[in-house]
Design an enzyme around this catalytic site. Structure first.
Site, PDB file in Angstrom:
ATOM      1  N   THR A  68      15.371   1.120   4.591  1.00  0.00           N
ATOM      2  CA  THR A  68      15.930   2.146   5.821  1.00  0.00           C
ATOM      3  C   THR A  68      16.951   3.045   5.443  1.00  0.00           C
ATOM      4  OG1 THR A  68      14.975   0.523   7.398  1.00  0.00           O
ATOM      5  CG2 THR A  68      16.766   2.199   8.116  1.00  0.00           C
TER       6      THR A  68
HETATM    7  P1  AMP Z   1      15.324  -2.440   7.570  1.00  0.00           P
HETATM    8  O1  AMP Z   1      13.989  -2.886   8.367  1.00  0.00           O
HETATM    9  O2  AMP Z   1      15.959  -3.683   7.359  1.00  0.00           O
HETATM   10  O3  AMP Z   1      15.287  -1.650   6.550  1.00  0.00           O
HETATM   11  O4  AMP Z   1      16.425  -1.843   8.531  1.00  0.00           O
HETATM   12  C1  AMP Z   1      15.983  -1.573   9.943  1.00  0.00           C
HETATM   13  C2  AMP Z   1      17.201  -1.876  10.793  1.00  0.00           C
HETATM   14  O5  AMP Z   1      18.282  -0.900  10.463  1.00  0.00           O
HETATM   15  C3  AMP Z   1      16.902  -1.329  12.376  1.00  0.00           C
HETATM   16  O6  AMP Z   1      16.276  -2.496  12.990  1.00  0.00           O
HETATM   17  C4  AMP Z   1      18.520  -1.345  12.756  1.00  0.00           C
HETATM   18  O7  AMP Z   1      19.030  -2.064  13.510  1.00  0.00           O
HETATM   19  C5  AMP Z   1      19.260  -0.691  11.509  1.00  0.00           C
HETATM   20  N1  AMP Z   1      19.736   0.709  11.622  1.00  0.00           N
HETATM   21  C6  AMP Z   1      18.990   1.879  12.016  1.00  0.00           C
HETATM   22  N2  AMP Z   1      19.752   2.782  11.867  1.00  0.00           N
HETATM   23  C7  AMP Z   1      21.044   2.304  11.961  1.00  0.00           C
HETATM   24  C8  AMP Z   1      22.266   2.946  12.111  1.00  0.00           C
HETATM   25  N3  AMP Z   1      22.328   4.083  12.286  1.00  0.00           N
HETATM   26  N4  AMP Z   1      23.446   2.221  12.145  1.00  0.00           N
HETATM   27  C9  AMP Z   1      23.232   0.713  11.907  1.00  0.00           C
HETATM   28  N5  AMP Z   1      22.079   0.360  11.618  1.00  0.00           N
HETATM   29  C10 AMP Z   1      21.025   0.780  11.884  1.00  0.00           C
HETATM   30 ZN    ZN Z   2      13.112   1.512   8.182  1.00  0.00          ZN
HETATM   31 ZN    ZN Z   3      12.230  -2.805   8.487  1.00  0.00          ZN
END
Ligand code: AMP
Ligand code: ZN
Ligand code: ZN
Length: 404
Positions: A68
């Site tokens: 992400t």
């Molecule tokens: P991942 O699946 O581990 O790559 O990350 C996804 C997660 O990133 C989401 O479920 C959110 O909780 C987190 N996330 C997305 N955008 C933000 C942001 N702007 N600030 C903090 N956490 C975020």
């Molecule tokens: Zn993502």
């Molecule tokens: Zn994810």
């Protein structure tokens, strides 16, 4: 004579102003973890509308690692993670002993980690206001490095409230109104991790996000901006099914060796203690099964994952669907019963996301192949007619043909 010249200059500026391009409106929407082929399930009528009336790409190729934070920052800077500095969702700076993590807002708001220039910075410097209703990297403590209007991330903020917030910004008086706005929704990522890519719950998330597009259209029509707004819908990466039967326990393989480990699942970084590099690399190489291990400088060029001292000396990348774990992370995977994940090879189709665009500047009913997410920053610069940062990796010629 002097007055005469001043009058001429004023006339030239005024006449120029008459022909100046009106500023475009652009809303960049990210649906986290929305895989490229989710639109083929017959449950996304609003995507079908964009396909008919705008541009649709076969897929959007993320950068490695297909996670992400690295990818949202690549989209908004036009740089590979090795160059913009957010090399994963969480990682160490072993030179300073500091740690970056998406769940630690002190680190995510600290501008030190962000080496690229975001599109907000580029375009604001050239006099255009911007806003972000969530986007990784939009909350920096340095005000000149973030959008004029922004919200601090709140995972549970209702989706429609997010859209209403964007619409309210578009109703601001012209001197405060943002022309470039980012918008973010997590549902497909959250459900994809929890239930896998093919479950009815994930289909529900896909349909829910599609309906958010419909809600955007409706609300933009209400404020008479539907016809003049350009909407770009992207995702940061796709998703693939994982299972606890496809585990590689790196801690068992490296039992007795001295190293620090970072990240788990689709890829892992290993920082060996001094003098241990070759021993650890050789041990991992001997056991190379369902993963690939590389010394940092030998990570294949297409990953663009070498040119940053914060990348550990050893990088391990799992085969799609396999998970690199420690004893502790394996326990947590079992506890959460994780069914889907991402972070794998960015050229694998399961890791590819979506790129859809509609609005007055985009071609109509125009289907294209795979687009690279690092080229989006250049596209935005072209749309707003601003000078791009010169240190980027994206290329305008790979994407500008989607504009009218
Ligand atoms: P991942 O699946 O581990 O790559 O990350 C996804 C997660 O990133 C989401 O479920 C959110 O909780 C987190 N996330 C997305 N955008 C933000 C942001 N702007 N600030 C903090 N956490 C975020
Ligand atoms: Zn993502
Ligand atoms: Zn994810």
């Amino acid at each position: 004579m002097k007055n005469f010249f001043i009058v001429i200059v004023v006339i030239i500026i005024s006449v120029g102003g008459l022909f100046a391009q009106p500023k475009p409106y652009v809303i960049l929407i990210s649906f986290d973890g929305f895989r490229w082929d989710y639109v083929d399930r017959g449950i996304t009528p609003n995507f079908d509308f964009i396909k008919e009336n705008g541009v649709s790409a076969k897929s959007l190729r993320p950068c490695f690692p297909s996670k992400t934070f690295p990818n949202h920052i690549s989209i908004i800077t036009g740089m590979y993670p090795e160059h913009h500095g957010i090399i994963s969702n969480s990682f160490w700076n072993s030179f300073t002993g500091t740690h970056y993590s998406l769940s630690d807002t002190i680190s995510t708001r600290d501008a030190e980690w962000y080496k690229g220039e975001t599109f907000w910075e580029t375009v604001e410097r050239q006099g255009i206001k911007t806003a972000s209703y969530f986007w990784p990297g939009s909350e920096l403590t340095l005000s000149y490095r973030r959008p004029t209007h922004y919200h601090k991330y709140e995972h549970k903020r209702p989706c429609r409230e997010r859209v209403d917030g964007v619409i309210n910004w578009l109703k601001l008086p012209y001197d405060q109104r943002p022309y470039f706005i980012t918008s973010y929704f997590d549902a497909t990522d959250t459900y994809g991790h929890e239930y896998g890519t093919d479950s009815p719950k994930t289909n529900f998330a896909i349909a829910q996000l599609d309906s958010i597009l419909g809600y955007y259209f409706e609300k933009l029509k209400e404020i008479n901006l539907f016809d003049s707004t350009n909407i770009i819908v992207v995702s940061d990466h796709g998703m693939t099914e994982v299972s606890i039967d496809k585990i590689i326990n790196i801690e068992n393989i490296l039992n007795g060796y001295m190293y620090k480990q970072n990240d788990n699942g689709p890829f892992m970084m290993i920082e060996p203690e001094t003098g241990q590099l070759d021993n650890i690399y050789n041990k991992l190489k001997e056991n190379e099964n369902h993963y690939k291990v590389y010394k940092r400088e030998n990570v294949p060029a297409y990953f663009h994952f070498s040119d940053n001292p914060l990348i550990s000396k050893i990088v391990i990348i799992a085969e799609n669907g396999w998970s690199l774990e420690t004893n502790k992370s394996f326990e947590s995977m079992k506890k959460w019963n994780t069914k889907g994940n991402h972070g794998y090879d960015n050229y694998s189709m399961d890791m590819n996301g979506i790129f859809y665009a509609v609005g007055p500047l985009f071609r109509k009913n125009y289907q294209v192949g795979t687009v690279n997410n690092i080229d989006i920053y250049q596209l935005l610069c072209k749309i707003f007619n601003v000078f791009p940062n010169q240190l980027i990796d994206g290329k305008l010629e790979r994407i500008e043909y989607i504009l009218k």
